[in-house]
Design a protein around this motif. Structure first.
Motif, PDB file in Angstrom:
ATOM      1  N   PHE A 121       0.840  -1.208   0.000  1.00 31.06           N
ATOM      2  CA  PHE A 121       0.000   0.000   0.000  1.00 31.06           C
ATOM      3  C   PHE A 121       0.877   1.262   0.000  1.00 31.06           C
ATOM      4  CE2 PHE A 121      -2.149   3.356   2.383  1.00 31.06           C
ATOM      5  CZ  PHE A 121      -3.316   3.498   1.659  1.00 31.06           C
ATOM      6  N   LEU A 122       1.855   1.280   0.919  1.00 34.13           N
ATOM      7  CA  LEU A 122       2.708   2.472   1.039  1.00 34.13           C
ATOM      8  C   LEU A 122       3.536   2.701  -0.221  1.00 34.13           C
ATOM      9  CD1 LEU A 122       3.911   2.142   4.751  1.00 34.13           C
ATOM     10  CD2 LEU A 122       2.358   3.864   3.832  1.00 34.13           C
TER      11      LEU A 122
ATOM     12  N   THR B 123      -8.317  -0.735  10.580  1.00 36.69           N
ATOM     13  CA  THR B 123      -7.805   0.003  11.745  1.00 36.69           C
ATOM     14  C   THR B 123      -6.485   0.679  11.390  1.00 36.69           C
ATOM     15  OG1 THR B 123      -8.832  -1.573  13.242  1.00 36.69           O
ATOM     16  CG2 THR B 123      -7.069  -0.246  14.165  1.00 36.69           C
ATOM     17  N   LEU B 124      -5.622  -0.040  10.673  1.00 33.56           N
ATOM     18  CA  LEU B 124      -4.335   0.556  10.278  1.00 33.56           C
ATOM     19  C   LEU B 124      -4.558   1.708   9.281  1.00 33.56           C
ATOM     20  CD1 LEU B 124      -1.265   0.601  10.455  1.00 33.56           C
ATOM     21  CD2 LEU B 124      -1.177  -1.178   8.717  1.00 33.56           C
TER      22      LEU B 124
ATOM     23  N   GLN C  83      -1.407   7.564   7.886  1.00 32.55           N
ATOM     24  CA  GLN C  83      -1.886   8.444   6.811  1.00 32.55           C
ATOM     25  C   GLN C  83      -0.881   9.549   6.447  1.00 32.55           C
ATOM     26  OE1 GLN C  83      -5.696   9.730   8.268  1.00 32.55           O
ATOM     27  NE2 GLN C  83      -6.680   7.792   7.740  1.00 32.55           N
ATOM     28  N   LYS C  84       0.215   9.636   7.187  1.00 31.95           N
ATOM     29  CA  LYS C  84       1.212  10.662   6.844  1.00 31.95           C
ATOM     30  C   LYS C  84       1.967  10.247   5.568  1.00 31.95           C
ATOM     31  CE  LYS C  84       1.784  12.167  11.617  1.00 31.95           C
ATOM     32  NZ  LYS C  84       0.859  13.313  11.508  1.00 31.95           N
TER      33      LYS C  84
ATOM     34  N   THR D 259       6.099  14.348   7.803  1.00 29.54           N
ATOM     35  CA  THR D 259       5.298  15.522   7.453  1.00 29.54           C
ATOM     36  C   THR D 259       6.162  16.484   6.648  1.00 29.54           C
ATOM     37  OG1 THR D 259       5.971  16.664   9.462  1.00 29.54           O
ATOM     38  CG2 THR D 259       3.929  15.391   9.587  1.00 29.54           C
ATOM     39  N   GLY D 260       7.394  16.116   6.399  1.00 30.01           N
ATOM     40  CA  GLY D 260       8.335  16.996   5.699  1.00 30.01           C
ATOM     41  C   GLY D 260       9.551  17.243   6.570  1.00 30.01           C
ATOM     42  N   ASP D 261       9.302  17.683   7.811  1.00 31.31           N
ATOM     43  CA  ASP D 261      10.438  17.874   8.713  1.00 31.31           C
ATOM     44  C   ASP D 261      10.334  17.015   9.984  1.00 31.31           C
ATOM     45  OD1 ASP D 261       8.360  19.242   9.769  1.00 31.31           O
ATOM     46  OD2 ASP D 261       9.439  21.082  10.197  1.00 31.31           O
ATOM     47  N   GLU D 262       9.163  16.387  10.178  1.00 29.20           N
ATOM     48  CA  GLU D 262       9.035  15.442  11.310  1.00 29.20           C
ATOM     49  C   GLU D 262       9.054  14.025  10.713  1.00 29.20           C
ATOM     50  OE1 GLU D 262       5.729  17.367  14.161  1.00 29.20           O
ATOM     51  OE2 GLU D 262       5.126  17.006  12.105  1.00 29.20           O
TER      52      GLU D 262
END
Ligand code: SF4
Length: 212
Positions: free
Chosen positions: A50-51, A73-74, A81-82, A110-113
């Protein structure tokens, strides 16, 4: 001579050095029942496809009702979802004079996290902050990213209880993890006796061959 320690190897040694000896020095593999792991293996494989953007619609139809519930659930988990960064990815780093590493389920961002995800269809470790998975993968991803992030966390996704346990990597944890990793790797590399630890024999797959 062993030259790369995985979290499982370190955990096995901590549980019982003799068990470590059988599994990783002698290479004795005792078959264990795979049934409890089947659901987990399917969900991990599906998550990886999926990823990576593979069309999984036909695979999803092969899931049992229970597996489908776990999968949904996952999918609904906010961390899952990030944005995708890596999945089923082999990551290693050198701590002190020892190489440690293994394969992480996924890294999202998230880009930086950055968040290391570990999906659990059973329970999460009793002491997740100091589980060897946490202590190996956080420093390994830290080295891989060369410090180019605003925050780095390990997320245990408990699919059974629909809960997340998040551990944020801090400079204090970094030095503590490195100290603990060097300590156990040095114990293993200097060990010649591989003493038994009889506290967990009843659940050990080597109990029939172990000379106590
Ligand atoms: S049976 Fe007990 S002593 Fe033997 S390897 Fe397993 S845990 Fe260790």
């Amino acid at each position: 001579m062993l030259n790369n320690y995985s979290p499982n190897m370190l955990k096995t040694y901590q549980t019982c050095p003799k068990k470590f000896y059988y599994r990783y020095i002698e290479g004795v593999n005792v078959p264990v029942s795979v049934t409890p792991f089947e659901k987990g293996k399917k969900i991990h494989a599906l998550a990886n496809y999926f990823l990576q953007g593979v069309n999984i619609s036909r695979i999803e139809t092969a899931l049992t009702d229970v597996e489908q519930e776990v999968w949904q659930t996952l999918l609904a988990n906010p961390f899952f979802q990030k944005d995708y960064f890596k999945s089923e990815y082999q990551l290693s780093c050198k701590i002190g004079e020892y190489w440690v590493g293994g394969r992480i389920d996924a890294v999202v961002t998230t880009g930086d996290e950055y968040f290391i995800l570990d999906y659990k269809t059973g329970s999460i470790p009793k002491n997740p902050e100091y589980d060897y998975q946490t202590m190996v993968y956080l420093p390994a991803l830290d080295r891989f990213l060369k410090g180019n992030y605003s925050s780095l966390s390990f997320v245990y996704i408990n699919l059974k209880e629909k809960k997340n346990h998040v551990i944020q990597f801090t400079p204090q944890l970094k030095s503590e993890y490195e100290k603990r990793i060097i300590d156990i790797c040095s114990q293993i590399s200097n060990d010649t006796m591989y003493q038994i630890n009889a506290n967990s024999c009843s659940r050990c797959e080597y109990n029939k061959i172990c000379a106590q």
